[in-house]
Motif scaffolding. Structure first.
Motif, mmCIF file in Angstrom:
data_model
loop_
_atom_site.group_PDB
_atom_site.id
_atom_site.type_symbol
_atom_site.label_atom_id
_atom_site.label_comp_id
_atom_site.label_asym_id
_atom_site.label_seq_id
_atom_site.Cartn_x
_atom_site.Cartn_y
_atom_site.Cartn_z
ATOM 1 N N SER A 118 86.779 74.597 46.221
ATOM 2 C CA SER A 118 86.934 74.514 47.680
ATOM 3 C C SER A 118 87.218 73.079 48.103
ATOM 4 C CB SER A 118 85.667 75.031 48.371
ATOM 5 O OG SER A 118 85.469 76.409 48.104
ATOM 6 N N ALA A 119 86.581 72.134 47.438
ATOM 7 C CA ALA A 119 86.820 70.720 47.749
ATOM 8 C C ALA A 119 88.235 70.297 47.371
ATOM 9 C CB ALA A 119 85.795 69.848 47.020
ATOM 10 N N VAL A 120 88.773 70.883 46.307
ATOM 11 C CA VAL A 120 90.164 70.608 45.915
ATOM 12 C C VAL A 120 91.110 71.027 47.041
ATOM 13 C CG1 VAL A 120 92.037 71.277 44.344
ATOM 14 C CG2 VAL A 120 89.773 70.764 43.434
ATOM 15 N N THR A 121 90.887 72.197 47.611
ATOM 16 C CA THR A 121 91.730 72.689 48.701
ATOM 17 C C THR A 121 91.692 71.741 49.896
ATOM 18 O OG1 THR A 121 91.540 75.022 48.086
ATOM 19 C CG2 THR A 121 92.008 74.546 50.380
ATOM 20 N N VAL A 122 90.502 71.292 50.267
ATOM 21 C CA VAL A 122 90.355 70.381 51.406
ATOM 22 C C VAL A 122 91.104 69.072 51.137
ATOM 23 C CG1 VAL A 122 88.724 69.023 52.755
ATOM 24 C CG2 VAL A 122 88.163 71.382 52.144
ATOM 25 N N THR A 123 90.976 68.550 49.933
ATOM 26 C CA THR A 123 91.633 67.287 49.574
ATOM 27 C C THR A 123 93.142 67.401 49.663
ATOM 28 O OG1 THR A 123 89.805 66.700 48.087
ATOM 29 C CG2 THR A 123 91.900 65.547 47.759
ATOM 30 N N LEU A 124 93.701 68.465 49.082
ATOM 31 C CA LEU A 124 95.155 68.635 49.072
ATOM 32 C C LEU A 124 95.695 68.943 50.469
ATOM 33 C CD1 LEU A 124 95.715 70.639 45.764
ATOM 34 C CD2 LEU A 124 95.845 68.171 46.157
ATOM 35 N N HIS A 125 94.941 69.692 51.252
ATOM 36 C CA HIS A 125 95.351 69.997 52.625
ATOM 37 C C HIS A 125 95.489 68.699 53.425
ATOM 38 C CE1 HIS A 125 94.584 72.676 56.434
ATOM 39 N NE2 HIS A 125 95.670 71.936 56.541
ATOM 40 N N GLY A 126 94.513 67.822 53.272
ATOM 41 C CA GLY A 126 94.569 66.556 53.983
ATOM 42 C C GLY A 126 95.753 65.702 53.570
ATOM 43 N N LEU A 127 96.080 65.692 52.299
ATOM 44 C CA LEU A 127 97.221 64.918 51.822
ATOM 45 C C LEU A 127 98.540 65.490 52.325
ATOM 46 C CD1 LEU A 127 96.159 64.074 48.158
ATOM 47 C CD2 LEU A 127 96.523 62.474 50.037
ATOM 48 N N ARG A 128 98.635 66.800 52.379
ATOM 49 C CA ARG A 128 99.869 67.403 52.906
ATOM 50 C C ARG A 128 100.025 67.088 54.395
ATOM 51 N NH1 ARG A 128 98.535 71.517 49.070
ATOM 52 N NH2 ARG A 128 97.303 72.659 50.598
ATOM 53 N N GLU A 129 98.942 67.142 55.133
ATOM 54 C CA GLU A 129 99.014 66.772 56.553
ATOM 55 C C GLU A 129 99.470 65.329 56.716
ATOM 56 O OE1 GLU A 129 95.972 69.448 59.206
ATOM 57 O OE2 GLU A 129 95.166 67.662 58.263
ATOM 58 N N ARG A 130 98.947 64.472 55.896
ATOM 59 C CA ARG A 130 99.297 63.045 55.940
ATOM 60 C C ARG A 130 100.790 62.836 55.692
ATOM 61 N NH1 ARG A 130 97.708 57.729 54.251
ATOM 62 N NH2 ARG A 130 99.135 56.911 52.688
ATOM 63 N N ASN A 131 101.363 63.667 54.832
ATOM 64 C CA ASN A 131 102.769 63.508 54.455
ATOM 65 C C ASN A 131 103.711 64.434 55.216
ATOM 66 O OD1 ASN A 131 103.208 61.661 51.799
ATOM 67 N ND2 ASN A 131 101.154 62.530 51.843
ATOM 68 N N GLY A 132 103.181 65.159 56.198
ATOM 69 C CA GLY A 132 104.021 66.013 57.024
ATOM 70 C C GLY A 132 104.629 67.187 56.288
ATOM 71 N N ILE A 133 103.931 67.688 55.258
ATOM 72 C CA ILE A 133 104.427 68.831 54.487
ATOM 73 C C ILE A 133 103.843 70.107 55.077
ATOM 74 C CG2 ILE A 133 104.475 69.933 52.221
ATOM 75 C CD1 ILE A 133 104.250 67.169 50.965
ATOM 76 N N ASN A 134 104.686 70.936 55.647
ATOM 77 C CA ASN A 134 104.246 72.201 56.228
ATOM 78 C C ASN A 134 104.143 73.256 55.128
ATOM 79 O OD1 ASN A 134 104.216 71.243 58.939
ATOM 80 N ND2 ASN A 134 106.433 71.441 59.014
ATOM 81 N N TYR A 135 102.992 73.908 55.071
ATOM 82 C CA TYR A 135 102.718 74.844 53.979
ATOM 83 C C TYR A 135 101.970 76.041 54.544
ATOM 84 C CZ TYR A 135 100.866 76.380 49.410
ATOM 85 O OH TYR A 135 100.538 77.101 48.291
ATOM 86 N N TYR A 136 102.537 77.212 54.355
ATOM 87 C CA TYR A 136 102.013 78.420 55.008
ATOM 88 C C TYR A 136 100.537 78.660 54.679
ATOM 89 C CZ TYR A 136 101.830 83.273 56.616
ATOM 90 O OH TYR A 136 101.491 84.438 57.254
ATOM 91 N N ILE A 137 100.158 78.461 53.422
ATOM 92 C CA ILE A 137 98.782 78.767 53.023
ATOM 93 C C ILE A 137 97.784 77.829 53.698
ATOM 94 C CG2 ILE A 137 97.202 78.970 51.048
ATOM 95 C CD1 ILE A 137 99.539 79.855 49.361
ATOM 96 N N ASP A 138 98.236 76.652 54.105
ATOM 97 C CA ASP A 138 97.346 75.762 54.857
ATOM 98 C C ASP A 138 96.913 76.403 56.166
ATOM 99 O OD1 ASP A 138 97.090 73.685 53.067
ATOM 100 O OD2 ASP A 138 98.797 72.564 53.850
ATOM 101 N N GLU A 139 97.766 77.233 56.737
ATOM 102 C CA GLU A 139 97.375 77.950 57.954
ATOM 103 C C GLU A 139 96.229 78.911 57.664
ATOM 104 O OE1 GLU A 139 100.488 79.236 60.770
ATOM 105 O OE2 GLU A 139 101.926 78.629 59.235
ATOM 106 N N LEU A 140 96.275 79.552 56.495
ATOM 107 C CA LEU A 140 95.187 80.443 56.099
ATOM 108 C C LEU A 140 93.920 79.642 55.825
ATOM 109 C CD1 LEU A 140 97.102 82.806 53.618
ATOM 110 C CD2 LEU A 140 96.469 83.286 55.987
#
Length: 258
Positions: A118-140
């Protein structure tokens, strides 16, 4: 002379435009590679997390082995395609979490493994937000904490009436889940979903649509219960949110439909 200078300026402008287009094309290609690597990684991450949460030790071990192998490819792709100086640092942290989760699963410590993943998901989600990468599963992923809060409040009811504080918790989290799921649903219904990018067969895409519709039905039921329902109806409706969400989430993993 003036015309010659003008011609030189126009020529340089064209060269700059061409160079900008090359850079833009390279950036888009890099983003596409990063997104594809993320999708491939999640295809193995999701089964590992689900089997761990279900307490299925044997399936969790097999899924964790596949996920660990895919994680190596994921990290390599990001090392090649990302120019964000923060990526290596946070990917090292996430890699440590993946290694810990792998060992936890081997030792049968599934709850510890769940926390690490679960912590891996939070870490990667934050990095994608930082880099402006839109990813459908982040919405989930962004929807789930509010849904979990609704379910936890309902589970704690234990046959008693909700307190005023619990009602406020339900209402607060309801205000978060409704618009978030609307965005998730619209993404699929407007045909914006890139079926080819996610590697969805037609059958899997139909399953995704049905899963999203199931969750929407559960949300409609909860909305009605919060307006005019009994406390028991509110609790049941909140608990029922999990099935449609997990069906939707599961569709992105390398695992069969239920």
């Amino acid at each position: 002379m003036v015309l010659q200078r003008l011609g030189t300026l126009v020529s340089r402008a064209i060269q700059l435009m061409a160079f900008s287009l090359v850079l833009s094309g390279t950036a888009l290609a890099n983003d596409r590679a990063l997104l594809q690597a993320t999708i491939d990684m999640d295809r193995q991450y999701i089964p590992a997390l689900i089997y761990i949460e279900q307490g299925d030790r044997e399936s969790a071990r097999d899924a964790m082995m596949k996920f660990s192998e895919q994680w190596s490819a994921f990290v390599t792709t990001f090392a090649v395609n990302s120019d964000d100086p923060e990526w290596p640092h946070f990917l090292d942290i996430a890699s440590g979490m993946v290694s810990e989760a792998f060992m936890d699963v081997q030792d049968g410590e599934l709850e510890d493994a769940r926390k690490q993943l679960s912590a891996v998901t939070v870490t990667l989600h934050g990095l994608r937000e930082r880099n402006g990468i839109n990813y459908y599963i982040d919405e989930l992923n962004a929807y789930k904490p509010y849904m979990d809060a609704l379910i936890a409040t309902a589970d704690n009811k234990k046959g008693r009436l909700f307190t005023r504080a619990q009602i406020r918790v339900l209402q607060k989290n309801w205000a978060q889940v409704w618009p978030r799921w609307a965005s998730i649903r619209h993404h699929v219904s407007r045909a914006d979903f890139d079926q080819q990018l996610f590697g969805f067969t037609d059958d899997r895409f139909v399953e995704l649509k049905r899963a999203v519709a199931q969750e929407q039905t559960a949300l409609n039921r909860l909305r009605q219960a919060l307006r005019t329902g009994t406390h028991r109806e509110m609790a049941d409706a909140a608990i029922d949110l999990e099935a449609g969400f997990m069906r939707t989430y599961r569709a992105f993993g390398d695992m069969p439909f239920e």
